[in-house]
Structures are given as structure tokens and as C-alpha cells.
Design a protein around this motif. Structure first.
Motif, short mmCIF file in Angstrom:
data_model
loop_
_atom_site.label_atom_id
_atom_site.label_comp_id
_atom_site.label_asym_id
_atom_site.label_seq_id
_atom_site.Cartn_x
_atom_site.Cartn_y
_atom_site.Cartn_z
N PHE A 259 3.95 -53.90 28.40
CA PHE A 259 5.32 -53.40 28.27
C PHE A 259 6.08 -53.54 29.59
CE2 PHE A 259 8.09 -49.69 29.00
CZ PHE A 259 9.05 -49.91 28.02
N VAL A 260 5.46 -53.12 30.70
CA VAL A 260 6.11 -53.20 32.01
C VAL A 260 6.40 -54.64 32.38
CG1 VAL A 260 5.83 -52.76 34.47
CG2 VAL A 260 5.10 -51.03 32.81
N MET A 261 5.45 -55.52 32.16
CA MET A 261 5.64 -56.92 32.50
C MET A 261 6.80 -57.53 31.70
SD MET A 261 3.42 -58.01 34.82
CE MET A 261 3.19 -59.76 34.51
N ALA A 262 6.89 -57.19 30.42
CA ALA A 262 7.96 -57.71 29.58
C ALA A 262 9.33 -57.25 30.06
CB ALA A 262 7.74 -57.30 28.13
N LYS A 263 9.43 -55.98 30.47
CA LYS A 263 10.69 -55.43 30.97
C LYS A 263 11.13 -56.13 32.26
CE LYS A 263 12.01 -51.90 28.31
NZ LYS A 263 13.39 -51.71 27.80
N LEU A 264 10.19 -56.34 33.16
CA LEU A 264 10.52 -56.90 34.47
C LEU A 264 10.81 -58.39 34.42
CD1 LEU A 264 8.02 -54.99 36.79
CD2 LEU A 264 10.44 -54.53 36.40
N ARG A 265 10.19 -59.10 33.48
CA ARG A 265 10.41 -60.55 33.41
C ARG A 265 11.87 -60.88 33.10
NH1 ARG A 265 5.25 -60.91 30.54
NH2 ARG A 265 3.69 -61.80 31.95
N GLY A 266 12.56 -59.99 32.44
CA GLY A 266 13.96 -60.26 32.10
C GLY A 266 14.94 -59.76 33.14
N SER A 267 14.45 -59.47 34.35
CA SER A 267 15.31 -58.93 35.39
C SER A 267 15.26 -59.82 36.63
CB SER A 267 14.84 -57.51 35.76
OG SER A 267 13.62 -57.58 36.47
N ASN A 268 15.90 -59.31 37.69
CA ASN A 268 15.96 -60.04 38.95
C ASN A 268 14.79 -59.71 39.88
OD1 ASN A 268 17.49 -61.98 40.37
ND2 ASN A 268 18.34 -60.39 41.71
N VAL A 269 13.75 -59.12 39.34
CA VAL A 269 12.57 -58.77 40.14
C VAL A 269 11.82 -60.05 40.49
CG1 VAL A 269 10.36 -57.56 40.11
CG2 VAL A 269 12.38 -56.49 39.10
N PRO A 270 11.45 -60.26 41.75
CA PRO A 270 10.81 -61.52 42.16
C PRO A 270 9.42 -61.70 41.55
CG PRO A 270 10.80 -59.93 43.96
CD PRO A 270 11.67 -59.35 42.89
N PRO A 271 8.99 -62.95 41.39
CA PRO A 271 7.70 -63.26 40.77
C PRO A 271 6.52 -62.62 41.50
CG PRO A 271 9.04 -65.24 40.93
CD PRO A 271 9.76 -64.19 41.69
N GLU A 272 6.59 -62.48 42.82
CA GLU A 272 5.46 -61.91 43.55
C GLU A 272 5.24 -60.44 43.20
OE1 GLU A 272 8.91 -62.40 46.59
OE2 GLU A 272 8.05 -63.49 44.88
N ALA A 273 6.32 -59.73 42.83
CA ALA A 273 6.17 -58.34 42.40
C ALA A 273 5.50 -58.28 41.03
CB ALA A 273 7.53 -57.65 42.36
N LEU A 274 5.85 -59.21 40.16
CA LEU A 274 5.20 -59.30 38.85
C LEU A 274 3.72 -59.61 39.00
CD1 LEU A 274 7.88 -61.33 36.85
CD2 LEU A 274 7.42 -58.89 36.69
N ALA A 275 3.40 -60.43 39.97
CA ALA A 275 2.00 -60.81 40.18
C ALA A 275 1.16 -59.61 40.59
CB ALA A 275 1.91 -61.91 41.24
N VAL A 276 1.75 -58.68 41.32
CA VAL A 276 1.03 -57.47 41.72
C VAL A 276 0.64 -56.65 40.49
CG1 VAL A 276 1.25 -55.25 42.91
CG2 VAL A 276 2.05 -57.35 44.02
N ILE A 277 1.59 -56.48 39.59
CA ILE A 277 1.31 -55.72 38.37
C ILE A 277 0.30 -56.43 37.50
CG2 ILE A 277 2.36 -54.74 36.28
CD1 ILE A 277 4.98 -54.53 37.90
N ASP A 278 0.46 -57.73 37.40
CA ASP A 278 -0.46 -58.52 36.58
C ASP A 278 -1.89 -58.43 37.11
OD1 ASP A 278 -0.98 -60.30 34.41
OD2 ASP A 278 -1.09 -61.96 35.83
N ARG A 279 -2.04 -58.26 38.40
CA ARG A 279 -3.37 -58.22 39.01
C ARG A 279 -4.04 -56.86 38.82
NH1 ARG A 279 -5.75 -61.29 43.20
NH2 ARG A 279 -7.48 -60.19 44.23
N SER A 280 -3.26 -55.82 38.56
CA SER A 280 -3.80 -54.46 38.45
C SER A 280 -4.86 -54.37 37.37
CB SER A 280 -2.67 -53.46 38.14
OG SER A 280 -1.68 -53.50 39.12
#
Length: 421
Positions: A259-280
Motif C-alpha cells: 500500500f505504501v509503495m503504491a501511494k509513493l510511486r505516484g508522487s514526487n518522492v525520489p526512487p532512492e526513498a522507495l528503495a528503502v521501503i522496498d528493502r524493509s
């Protein structure tokens, strides 16, 4: 009526969280002696009751600002925490939509008259362990849940879940948002803010390579952020307002992460921040509703009554938008330990009895912490509204004009000095 077999304790602290352990350690440390009376320093013993079988470290980590380090230094554990966590160099607040203006504050530069801010993202488990390690053996009694409180004169009688009974001369409630002690005092139940938060932790054994910055992304109905704790660990959070379409996302860590990843992918959040969540790791993601105690309810409420008081989340549950929940709990501990320790150790100018001195000390503590708590709760709620709202007009003003104001508010709330023991 005195209960047969009830053990007696001078000071009982309910809850071995940040506020509870800080209060216990502050009492144990004693008041700072004068150069002429250094040998007179004497700590005060307390008993801490913790309902869990061991220290609880839920929440992973929290932003620890300058005001919290003042408290940690007073308690004698500040330097130990510093060696375990990286010092953050900048606060970066950026809009999640394109076209907004980002704001970055250099935390190494002086902020007004109080100098540069010290900010670190501190792992809760390491801080609790540091506080526990400085307490005398036997101070904390685990698997000890208080189920009821009764009065016998000035003594408070505590009934525990295991059937045992304690008699306390002084009772301090540091038992969190669902505090039994706060309920006994008649404090209003915390309200639901209508928002929820997910928190996680990513571990990089070989180093993550991120700059020591506190990154926040605001707007489009949510607020997210990430910050390094050390060279190998990164803490992240995501707050949002749940809708009917979000039902079931908190059923498992896997669904929450998706859910969090889906919300952030549609925003201006940089890919490296998404990678942190994905790694959790799946087990390292928690979600919970955000609650707070109405600041208006604290104006006339009994924070302390006679020989009973509350501290930490039992006093001032707040939304996390200022990053001051844990910091203010540490402030509480130092102020309370100082006030209570002075009352127990010495006589006042009037030669009052100990019971009278304790009541006066807890009244002073309540007076100091009441308005600080009201200010923090109200400011956190307001900042959260502006940062997370998806209202078009408010969002435009925030993204174009208010980023600097919001960043400045965080820094202002952190420039507070709770004093020494």
C-alpha cells in the motif's frame, strides 16, 4: 483498610518506557551537588512496573532533537547515545507534487541565540537499554500489569494482574496512551486524529550511503520521510488519512508495504526513498492509528493529584508531526525527577512534612509540564494538517509559501531546555 501481605514501596512508576525509565534514572542519579557538598549526593529508589516480560521497543526509532539530548545529558547517557547514532546535518522538506518549493535547513548552523541544533534518529531499543543499564538491579519488575488503583488515606493500593498487591506512597503513571493512572486521575481519553502511520526499518550491512539528512515529503493527503540512524540503518515513516478503499491494508505487513509503495510511486518522492521501503523486512513494518489528547482538555485537568501524577504518553499523546513525542517524555522524566527528588531528600523553608513537600513538588511539575504539553499537542496537530492535507488552496499555500514556516516550527519546538537534575 490495609491489605494483608501487600508490599510497600515509596515510589512506584507504572511503565518502563522512555518517561518511566528517565524518571527512575533521574531519581537514582540525585540532584547535582554543590562543590561544597559533593559527598551529600544521594539518589532516591523507585520501583518500575512493566506489563511486558521485557523492554518494549515498538516504534523502531524517533527523531531526537536538541531538547532531548539536554535531558539525556542530565541523565548521564547522552554521550553513549551519540556514539551509536549519526548526527543529522540538514532537514529537507519537499512537496510530493511537482512545482512546489523545497526547503532545506542546515542543522549545523546556529539557530538564533541557542546555537546549532543537534538532531539524531535514535533507535528506541538502544535508548531503552542505555537507560535500563544505568539503573540498579531490581528497579524494573517485568510482567507486572496494574489492573486497578484504590486509596487508603494518602497511600495508593495497586492491584496487579498476577494477584499481588502493592502499597505506594507516590504513584507515577508512565503507562502510555491507554494509561490506567491517567484514567484514575480523570484525564480525557485520547481522540482519534483520523490519520494512521506506518513505520519501518531498513538495514544495510555494508552501509547505505545516504547523506545524514532528515528527509520529509508532504502533500497529496500523506506525509512521508526517512532518516539514517547509523551508517547501516535507516528509519522511515508514512502517515495518511485512511479511506473506505484502504480497508484491509493493515491486515499484514506485506499488504501495508504494498500500500505504501503504491501511494509513493505516484508522487514526487525520489526512487532512492522507495528503495528503502522496498528493502524493509516484512516483520519491520508496523501501522497504527494516530491519537492525541485534546490540548483544551489539559487546561483544567488534573495532571497530578496529591501524590499521583502522569508523564510521557500518559500525559500528552500527540501526533508525530513535530517528532517531539519521545523527546518530551524525556523532558518529563528530568523535570519530575528533579521536583520529586528535592521534595523527598530535603526540607523546605517552612519545615513542611514530607507528604506536603511531595504534593507541592508534583503540583510544581504539573504547572511546568501542562503548558509545554498543550503547546506541543496543538502545534503537532496543526503542522500535521498543513503538511498532509490535499485541500487545493491550502496545498498551494504550503508548497509555495509555508515550507519554511513549517521547518522553522520544528526547530522552534526543539529549542527547549528542561534543566538539569
Amino acid at each position: 483498610m490495609q491489605r494483608k501481605g501487600a508490599a510497600e514501596e515509596d515510589i512506584v512508576i507504572v511503565g518502563a518506557g522512555l518517561a518511566g525509565l528517565a524518571t527512575a534514572l533521574g531519581l537514582h542519579r540525585g540532584i547535582n551537588p554543590t562543590p561544597y557538598h559533593a559527598a551529600c549526593r544521594k539518589g532516591v529508589r523507585s520501583l518500575v512496573l512493566e506489563s511486558s516480560p521485557s523492554l518494549r521497543a515498538s516504534g523502531f526509532a524517533f527523531a531526537t532533537w536538541k531538547n532531548a539530548f539536554r535531558a539525556l545529558d542530565a541523565l548521564g547517557v547522552g554521550d553513549k547515545i551519540r556514539t551509536q547514532h549519526v548526527r543529522l546535518q540538514a532537514l529537507h522538506i519537499a512537496p510530493t507534487s511537482a512545482g512546489g518549493t523545497a526547503q532545506e535547513v542546515d542543522l549545523t548552523q546556529p539557530q538564533g541565540k541557542r546555537g546549532p541544533l543537534e538532531v539524531r534518529c535514535v533507535r528506541r531499543d538502544l535508548l531503552l537499554q542505555a537507560l535500563e543499564g544505568e539503573l540498579p538491579r531490581g528497579t524494573i519488575r517485568y510482567s507486572s500489569r496494574v489492573v486497578s488503583i484504590e486509596e487508603n488515606g494518602s497511600t495508593k493500593i495497586l492491584q496487579l494482574a498476577d494477584g499481588s498487591v502493592l502499597r505506594a506512597k507516590v504513584l507515577v503513571g508512565c503507562d502510555g496512551i491507554n494509561s490506567v493512572v491517567a484514567k484514575w486521575l480523570g484525564l480525557q481519553k485520547p481522540s482519534n486524529s483520523g490519520r494512521s502511520a506506518a513505520r519501518g526499518f531498513a538495514h544495510y550491512p555494508d552501509g547505505h550511503g545516504f547523506e545524514p539528512k532528515f528527509m520529509q515529503f508532504v502533500g497529496q493527503g500523506f506525509r512521508s520521510g526517512m532518516t539514517p540512524c547509523s551508517d547501516t540503518d535507516i528509519y522511515w515513516f508514512f502517515t495518511w488519512t485512511p479511506s473506505e478503499n484502504d480497508k484491509g491494508v493493515d491486515e499484514s505487513a506485506a499488504k501495508m508495504k504494498q500500500f505504501v509503495m503504491a501511494k509513493l510511486r505516484g508522487s514526487n518522492v525520489p526512487p532512492e526513498a522507495l528503495a528503502v521501503i522496498d528493502r524493509s523486512e516484512m516483520s519491520d513494518i508496523l501501522a497504527a492509528p494516530l491519537r492525541f489528547r485534546s490540548p483544551l482538555s489539559l487546561v483544567a485537568s488534573s495532571i497530578g493529584k496529591a501524590n499521583v501524577c502522569v508523564a510521557g504518553d500518559a500525559l500528552h499523546p500527540m501526533t508525530p508531526d513535530l517528532g517531539q513525542g519521545g523527546c518530551s517524555a524525556l523532558e518529563d522524566g528530568v523535570v519530575l525527577a528533579r521536583s520529586l527528588g528535592e521534595a523527598i531528600r530535603g526540607k523546605d523553608a517552612k519545615g513542611s512534612a514530607e507528604d506536603e513537600r511531595i504534593q507541592a513538588a508534583l503540583s510544581d511539575y504539573a504547572g511546568i509540564r501542562r503548558w509545554r504539553s498543550i503547546q506541543l499537542i496543538a502545534t503537532a496537530y496543526t503542522v500535521g494538517f498543513f503538511q498532509q492535507t490535499d485541500n487545493a488552496v491550502v496545498s498551494f499555500l504550503r508548497d509555495k509559501l509555508l515550507s519554511g514556516v513549517l521547518a522553522g516550527t520544528l526547530l522552534k519546538m526543539a529549542n527547549y531546555d528542561c534543566g538539569t537534575l
